[in-house]
Design a protein around this motif. Structure first.
Motif, short mmCIF file in Angstrom:
data_model
loop_
_atom_site.label_atom_id
_atom_site.label_comp_id
_atom_site.label_asym_id
_atom_site.label_seq_id
_atom_site.Cartn_x
_atom_site.Cartn_y
_atom_site.Cartn_z
N GLU A 48 0.83 -1.30 -0.04
CA GLU A 48 -0.02 -0.13 0.03
C GLU A 48 0.79 1.28 0.17
OE1 GLU A 48 -2.37 -0.33 3.56
OE2 GLU A 48 -3.79 -2.04 2.37
N THR A 49 2.07 1.21 0.73
CA THR A 49 2.80 2.40 0.95
C THR A 49 3.56 2.69 -0.38
OG1 THR A 49 4.43 1.20 2.01
CG2 THR A 49 2.78 2.46 3.35
N THR A 50 3.98 1.70 -1.06
CA THR A 50 5.02 1.90 -2.12
C THR A 50 4.14 2.22 -3.21
OG1 THR A 50 4.61 -0.50 -2.98
CG2 THR A 50 6.70 0.06 -1.60
N GLY A 51 2.76 2.36 -3.33
CA GLY A 51 1.99 2.90 -4.47
C GLY A 51 1.90 4.61 -4.18
N LEU A 52 2.43 5.30 -2.97
CA LEU A 52 2.19 6.67 -2.89
C LEU A 52 2.83 7.54 -3.62
CD1 LEU A 52 2.83 6.42 1.10
CD2 LEU A 52 0.62 6.67 0.09
N ARG A 53 2.36 8.59 -3.99
CA ARG A 53 2.91 9.61 -4.87
C ARG A 53 3.89 10.55 -4.10
NH1 ARG A 53 -2.94 11.10 -6.48
NH2 ARG A 53 -3.04 11.04 -4.19
N TYR A 54 5.09 10.55 -4.59
CA TYR A 54 6.10 11.54 -3.88
C TYR A 54 6.36 12.83 -4.86
CZ TYR A 54 6.69 8.20 0.07
OH TYR A 54 6.67 7.66 1.04
N ALA A 55 6.47 13.80 -4.21
CA ALA A 55 6.99 15.14 -4.95
C ALA A 55 8.23 15.43 -4.07
CB ALA A 55 6.14 16.31 -4.74
N VAL A 56 9.23 15.55 -4.92
CA VAL A 56 10.54 15.96 -4.07
C VAL A 56 11.00 17.38 -5.02
CG1 VAL A 56 12.99 15.61 -3.94
CG2 VAL A 56 11.42 13.69 -4.01
N ILE A 57 11.24 18.29 -4.17
CA ILE A 57 11.45 19.70 -4.94
C ILE A 57 12.91 20.21 -4.76
CG2 ILE A 57 10.61 22.23 -4.56
CD1 ILE A 57 8.07 21.35 -3.30
N GLY A 58 13.36 20.30 -5.85
CA GLY A 58 15.12 20.40 -5.97
C GLY A 58 15.73 19.24 -6.47
N ALA A 59 16.60 19.58 -7.51
CA ALA A 59 17.43 18.27 -8.23
C ALA A 59 18.95 18.85 -7.71
CB ALA A 59 17.11 18.38 -9.69
N GLY A 60 19.11 19.16 -6.54
CA GLY A 60 20.38 19.38 -5.98
C GLY A 60 20.94 18.14 -5.23
N VAL A 61 21.93 18.33 -4.36
CA VAL A 61 22.51 17.29 -3.70
C VAL A 61 21.33 16.67 -2.75
CG1 VAL A 61 24.02 16.32 -2.02
CG2 VAL A 61 24.82 18.38 -3.65
N ALA A 62 20.58 17.25 -2.14
CA ALA A 62 19.19 16.77 -1.22
C ALA A 62 18.40 16.10 -1.81
CB ALA A 62 19.01 18.01 -0.17
N GLY A 63 17.80 16.87 -2.92
CA GLY A 63 16.76 16.28 -3.86
C GLY A 63 17.15 14.84 -4.52
N LEU A 64 18.58 14.93 -5.02
CA LEU A 64 18.69 13.71 -5.75
C LEU A 64 18.98 12.73 -4.59
CD1 LEU A 64 21.65 15.01 -8.00
CD2 LEU A 64 19.22 14.33 -8.73
N CYS A 65 19.39 12.89 -3.62
CA CYS A 65 19.59 11.85 -2.39
C CYS A 65 18.20 11.49 -2.06
CB CYS A 65 20.44 12.53 -1.20
SG CYS A 65 20.55 11.38 0.15
N ALA A 66 17.26 12.18 -1.77
CA ALA A 66 15.78 11.77 -1.25
C ALA A 66 15.17 10.90 -2.14
CB ALA A 66 15.13 13.00 -1.02
N ALA A 67 15.33 11.38 -3.66
CA ALA A 67 14.71 10.56 -4.74
C ALA A 67 15.47 9.21 -4.89
CB ALA A 67 14.86 11.24 -6.07
N LYS A 68 16.64 9.23 -4.56
CA LYS A 68 17.50 7.80 -4.88
C LYS A 68 16.92 6.81 -3.67
CE LYS A 68 21.39 5.27 -4.02
NZ LYS A 68 21.85 4.40 -2.85
N TYR A 69 16.90 7.44 -2.71
CA TYR A 69 16.52 6.60 -1.51
C TYR A 69 15.10 6.24 -1.70
CZ TYR A 69 20.69 6.38 1.46
OH TYR A 69 21.98 6.28 1.83
N LEU A 70 14.17 6.77 -2.05
CA LEU A 70 12.74 6.39 -2.28
C LEU A 70 12.65 5.40 -3.21
CD1 LEU A 70 11.10 10.09 -2.27
CD2 LEU A 70 10.71 8.12 -0.45
N LEU A 71 13.23 5.63 -4.24
CA LEU A 71 13.22 4.39 -5.53
C LEU A 71 13.69 3.28 -5.06
CD1 LEU A 71 13.98 6.90 -8.53
CD2 LEU A 71 11.92 5.86 -8.12
N GLU A 72 14.95 3.30 -4.19
CA GLU A 72 15.59 2.08 -4.01
C GLU A 72 14.85 1.32 -3.00
OE1 GLU A 72 20.26 1.64 -3.31
OE2 GLU A 72 19.36 2.58 -1.81
N ALA A 73 13.78 2.11 -2.18
CA ALA A 73 13.08 1.40 -1.15
C ALA A 73 11.81 1.00 -1.67
CB ALA A 73 12.73 2.42 -0.14
N GLY A 74 11.50 1.03 -2.90
CA GLY A 74 10.40 0.66 -3.82
C GLY A 74 9.35 1.53 -3.81
#
Length: 471
Positions: A12-38
């Motif tokens: 149920e949780t992996t179907g959640l929609r995530y918005a990440v604001i910013g494609a700098g160091v923090a935003g790329l890190c956040a998106a990578k960890y989210l995708l890696e977690a499913g």
């Protein structure tokens, strides 16, 4: 077959929609960890056309403060993400070109590029209709007029884009004035008399940058500083300080040893013209400024008394004429697309539990809104590792009141130990902060475990009349 509740919850949780604001160091890190977690439904909003945030020199998003000679303060070996080292041949202290190339390669390697919406400015993030703590929903509005629904929003837009101006300098000085955010190269200041106000990392870099070709360079440091060298014994200074990064070494002892090392290599800061340190300050590292001060290329002053036209009178009573003032006076911790009712930033503070969670709003997170003494990729990875169990249902946040109490305790810690400058309101020394994250995560996971056990007990227990008991 009885369904596995944990597997069902994860689905149920992996179907959640995530918005990440910013494609700098923090935003790329956040998106990578989210995708890696499913979590596959991830959208990164980037206001410009480039990856890398402030590390993209001349970034067309208009928010980068990078200057031509900018290098990172931490070494290559501790600045990379844990699973993606710099390529062979990158210099010991990468510059902005190295960092930009590295971040583009990181985004490519982990499949982040296809999740980025370039040239998309976010103008509003607000709760959607029907928002509840149990089922948070958010609306992200773009400058193009789109309103997009998301279950979670991670703000990773950084805190170095809205300059703070000292009115005495901005309004009182009648020569050329600019904030360090807009400084790019020394060429425009050749032959000029320049006063650099602020002895942070940028101020010291800029003073060192211009002093060789400027007619006169004065650096104003309004509080005590401790300038660490970059290299000692042919090795990065941090190679030695990292040996002290053991949790069993008392923080006071660690600081005393580091201060002793700095004094051995740079002498007394007061001999260079700086005020004595009376409280802690954000870490400062510079390879050349001490030599420039000793060679009289840079003169240190400890404060400004008044400004009259192009004349500046300093605390020591001396007065000088200047052509240019460069103000390294810091940044506002501003999130313009979120209302003050949701995330107040009064007194240049952002009220976040563990620098990540606003206490009264579920599904909204902040990554990268801190100053720390370790490399930023390292700090951001720790923040995401702390966050993921919450999103996977493996950890439960404390109550809003408990989170606010934690925030107040942190504010008291900073007030006790640090100078009152605005940049210290989000200060997090990593030898304190990272253990705090680990301890907090363990407590939240234990809370979730107990809640899960309680729910299972309630579901399986039988009352004397044959009905399920309610606990």
């Amino acid at each position: 077959m009885t369904p596995n509740p944990r597997s069902q919850a994860l689905a149920e949780t992996t179907g959640l929609r995530y918005a990440v604001i910013g494609a700098g160091v923090a935003g790329l890190c956040a998106a990578k960890y989210l995708l890696e977690a499913g979590f596959q439904n991830v959208t990164i909003f980037e206001i410009g056309s480039q990856i890398g945030g402030m590390w993209c020199y001349g970034n067309d998003n208009g928010l980068s403060s990078a200057y031509e000679t900018l290098h990172i303060n931490s070494t290559r070996d501790i600045t990379h993400f844990h699973d993606f080292p710099f390529k062979d041949g990158v210099q010991m202290f990468p510059d902005h070109r190295d960092m930009h190339e590295y971040l583009v390669a990181y985004a490519t390697k982990f499949g982040l590029v296809e999740h980025i919406r370039f040239n998309t400015k976010v103008v509003s993030v607000k709760p959607a209709e029907g928002f509840t703590d149990a089922s948070p929903r958010w609306e992200v509005m773009t400058a193009a007029g789109e309103t997009l629904p998301f279950d979670r929003v991670i703000v990773a837009s950084g805190h170095l884009s809205t300059p703070v101006h000292d009115p005495l300098l901005r309004d009182g000085f009648k020569g050329e004035y600019l904030h360090s955010h807009y400084y790019r190269e020394p060429r425009p200041f050749v032959g000029k008399r320049v006063c650099v106000v602020g002895a942070g990392n940028s101020g010291c870099d800029i003073a060192s940058d211009i002093c060789v070709t400027a007619k006169r360079t004065v650096l104003v440091a309004r509080s005590g500083v401790l300038i660490a060298p970059k290299i000692i014994f042919g090795r990065p200074f941090t190679d030695f300080t990292r040996m002290l990064e053991k949790e069993w070494i008392p923080d006071t002892l660690r600081r005393r040893i580091i201060s002793l090392f700095i004094r051995l290599f740079h002498g007394k800061m007061t001999d260079l013209g700086f005020k004595p340190m009376t409280k802690r300050a954000h870490s400062l590292s510079n390879a050349v400024i001490v030599q420039h001060i000793v060679y009289n290329r840079i003169d240190v002053k400890t404060g400004i008394r008044s400004v009259d036209g192009t004349t500046i009178t300093f605390e020591d009573g001396s007065s000088e004429e200047f052509d240019t003032v460069i103000a390294g006076t810091g940044y506002l911790y501003d999130v313009p697309f979120i209302s003050q009712e949701i995330v107040p930033t009064a007194d240049n503070r952002i009220e976040l539990f563990k620098r990540v969670v606003p206490p009264d709003w579920r599904g909204l997170y902040f990554i990268g809104f801190l100053n720390t003494t370790t490399s930023l990729p390292n700090a951001f990875e720790h923040q995401m590792r702390w966050l993921l169990p919450i999103e996977k249902g493996e950890a439960l946040l404390p109550s809003p009141d408990e989170m606010r109490a934690d925030i107040e305790a942190k504010k008291a810690f900073i007030a006790k130990y640090y100078y009152s400058g605005i940049r210290h309101s989000i200060e997090e020394p990593h030898m304190t902060y990272l253990p705090e994250l680990r301890k907090s995560q363990a407590q939240m996971m234990e809370k979730a475990r107990r809640a899960g056990n309680g729910a299972r007990a309630a579901g399986s227990g039988k009352a004397s009349d044959g009905r399920q008991s309610s606990q």
